[in-house]
Design an enzyme around this catalytic site. Sequence first.
Site, mmCIF file in Angstrom:
data_model
loop_
_atom_site.group_PDB
_atom_site.id
_atom_site.type_symbol
_atom_site.label_atom_id
_atom_site.label_comp_id
_atom_site.label_asym_id
_atom_site.label_seq_id
_atom_site.Cartn_x
_atom_site.Cartn_y
_atom_site.Cartn_z
ATOM 1 N N THR A 168 -66.283 20.925 2.584
ATOM 2 C CA THR A 168 -66.172 20.644 1.146
ATOM 3 C C THR A 168 -66.246 21.911 0.294
ATOM 4 O OG1 THR A 168 -68.548 20.365 0.832
ATOM 5 C CG2 THR A 168 -67.315 18.405 1.466
ATOM 6 N N CYS A 186 -20.242 18.467 -4.747
ATOM 7 C CA CYS A 186 -20.033 19.685 -5.514
ATOM 8 C C CYS A 186 -19.291 20.731 -4.676
ATOM 9 C CB CYS A 186 -21.367 20.187 -6.069
ATOM 10 S SG CYS A 186 -21.147 21.181 -7.555
ATOM 11 N N HIS A 219 -23.604 15.819 -8.837
ATOM 12 C CA HIS A 219 -24.709 15.676 -7.892
ATOM 13 C C HIS A 219 -25.314 14.273 -7.978
ATOM 14 C CE1 HIS A 219 -25.026 19.824 -6.486
ATOM 15 N NE2 HIS A 219 -24.598 20.152 -7.698
ATOM 16 N N GLU A 255 -27.055 12.727 -5.936
ATOM 17 C CA GLU A 255 -28.393 12.636 -5.334
ATOM 18 C C GLU A 255 -29.493 12.698 -6.380
ATOM 19 O OE1 GLU A 255 -26.363 15.208 -5.184
ATOM 20 O OE2 GLU A 255 -27.386 17.135 -4.929
HETATM 21 N N1 GLN Z 1 -20.553 27.294 -6.290
HETATM 22 C C1 GLN Z 1 -19.840 26.178 -6.819
HETATM 23 C C2 GLN Z 1 -19.626 26.283 -8.320
HETATM 24 O O1 GLN Z 1 -20.313 27.012 -8.981
HETATM 25 C C3 GLN Z 1 -20.522 24.867 -6.466
HETATM 26 C C4 GLN Z 1 -21.854 24.725 -7.098
HETATM 27 C C5 GLN Z 1 -22.650 23.595 -6.517
HETATM 28 O O2 GLN Z 1 -22.403 23.134 -5.418
HETATM 29 N N2 GLN Z 1 -23.641 23.138 -7.237
HETATM 30 O O3 GLN Z 1 -18.768 25.618 -8.843
#
Ligand code: GLN
Length: 541
Positions: free
Chosen positions: A187, A379, A513, A515
């Site tokens: 602790t 992307c 993105h 995600e």
């Molecule tokens: N490098 C790429 C761009 O700038 C893809 C960027 C990314 O995948 N976030 O467009």
Amino acid sequence: MTRFIFITGGVASSLGKGIASASLGALLQARGFSVRLRKLDPYLNVDPGTMSPYQHGEVYVTDDGAETDLDLGHYERFTGVPARQADSTTTGRIYSTVIARERRGDYLGATVQVIPHVTDAIKQFITGETGDTDFVLCEIGGTVGDIEGLPFLEAIRQLGNELGHARSLFVHLTLVPYIGSSGELKTKPTQHSVKELQSVGIQPDILLCRCDREIPAEARRKIALFCNLRPSAVIQALDVDSIYHVPQSYHEQGFDDEVMRHFAIEAKQPDLARWTGIMQRVRSPEGEVAVAVVGKYMTLKDAYKSLGEALAHGGIANNMRVKLNWIDSEIFEKEDAVHYLEGVHGILVPGGFGERGTEGKILAARFARERGVPYFGICFGMQMAVIEAARHLVGLDGAGSSEFGPCQHPVVGLLTEWTRGNAVERRMIGDNLGGTMRLGAYPADLAAGSKVRDIYDADRISERHRHRYEVNITYKDRLESAGLRFSGMSPDGTLPEIVEIPAHPWFVGVQFHPELKSKPFDPHPLFASFIKAAVAQSRLV
Ligand code: GLN
């Protein structure tokens, strides 16, 4: 009346302060309260946007275009509350504000100092734009004792005084290590960490003690005694098998009860059905699929934090466990990709920057296209798939991206002008790198009859972006005649947002993105659909 909960960390970094904050947010929500979560990072960068993923892990992007700490991703995944620029700041951002005010002459001749000017700016950040939110949870990055963290601790100390006990609460996360040779839990590190906090004038109200086994009641009493707390305020934060089990585990340990007791609130017990449902699916899936993630920053999983989570959510949606094979794309430039990709049920090429490893990513896209393996390009992964199609379907050998220097066929090129709402945004080669990408939420229109129109079940979507380059619209016709479909476009029709191959079981590339918006209780449709396709693939091989 908004109440403020401050979360600090001690003893060591990486104890999971972000997940702890997000989980408390989820528990308060489950009791019917509205919450916002905020993060204050003590480094000097204005935002993490210019930091290498190796330094910092993922950069989480908000709808309003802020590049923020990955903990904001946890907050959003656990609470569903969209994070905003107003929820994330750093020492660099605070100082920029203070210095800009000083240059404007706002301080009317005063000597500008850490106390009160910097601490005032921090307090303004914490208490700003809270609306009628019931609880604002503020996580202070770093570990107590760091020099950089001092102005933040001073600011929350002052706020604690100003708001009073009834409106503020200090939670401190520490580690109670098990020493194998003596067979004991220790602790002392926690005691020292609390002393450190007390030395800057903060008495924690609740201690969250990370440990890999039960802390005996006696040890908890000892911590309480030495740290000036009642024993019920010493909560054990036991290691659990999934981050989505943390809210329930904290509840079982009495964390949210203790928070209610502190504020003297009589509240209903939390409804944790959402979390028990997720845990059931995580713990007893019907099967397993293997997905290869072919990227660059493979030694640091934090670099793809949201991606890993979104894939897991895709699994939850299909009652499947998703086994991830993280593959560094550079390996394909030395070894045969087939060896690594044969047998996986889906291939995902995530976001990335710079030329290193790109030929390997292009190879992965080609493998997926030719073999009919589900492919998800995100992307950079979409850009690589377009280069691959330009080279091998259209026959443009010199196809590439202007990100890597001049090339004969820049099928991916630098974007210098685009519209956001009704404003035109511009950028030039040689501009600052910080904060100058196409950032944040943009709408896209989905083509009737396309796969993505079907997956989203919507004509217009909004997704978050973070990139400098775009698929070059001047190659659209040639790519479409070769079998690629531009199925998502910016509403003005100038920016390709999604490509797919209709003749392939599942081949989708997205410029954004997805995600970032997936949640365990609301898996993103693209991830749910991709994993579904991977399940179908697993039945073939
Ligand atoms: N490098 C790429 C761009 O700038 C893809 C960027 C990314 O995948 N976030 O467009």
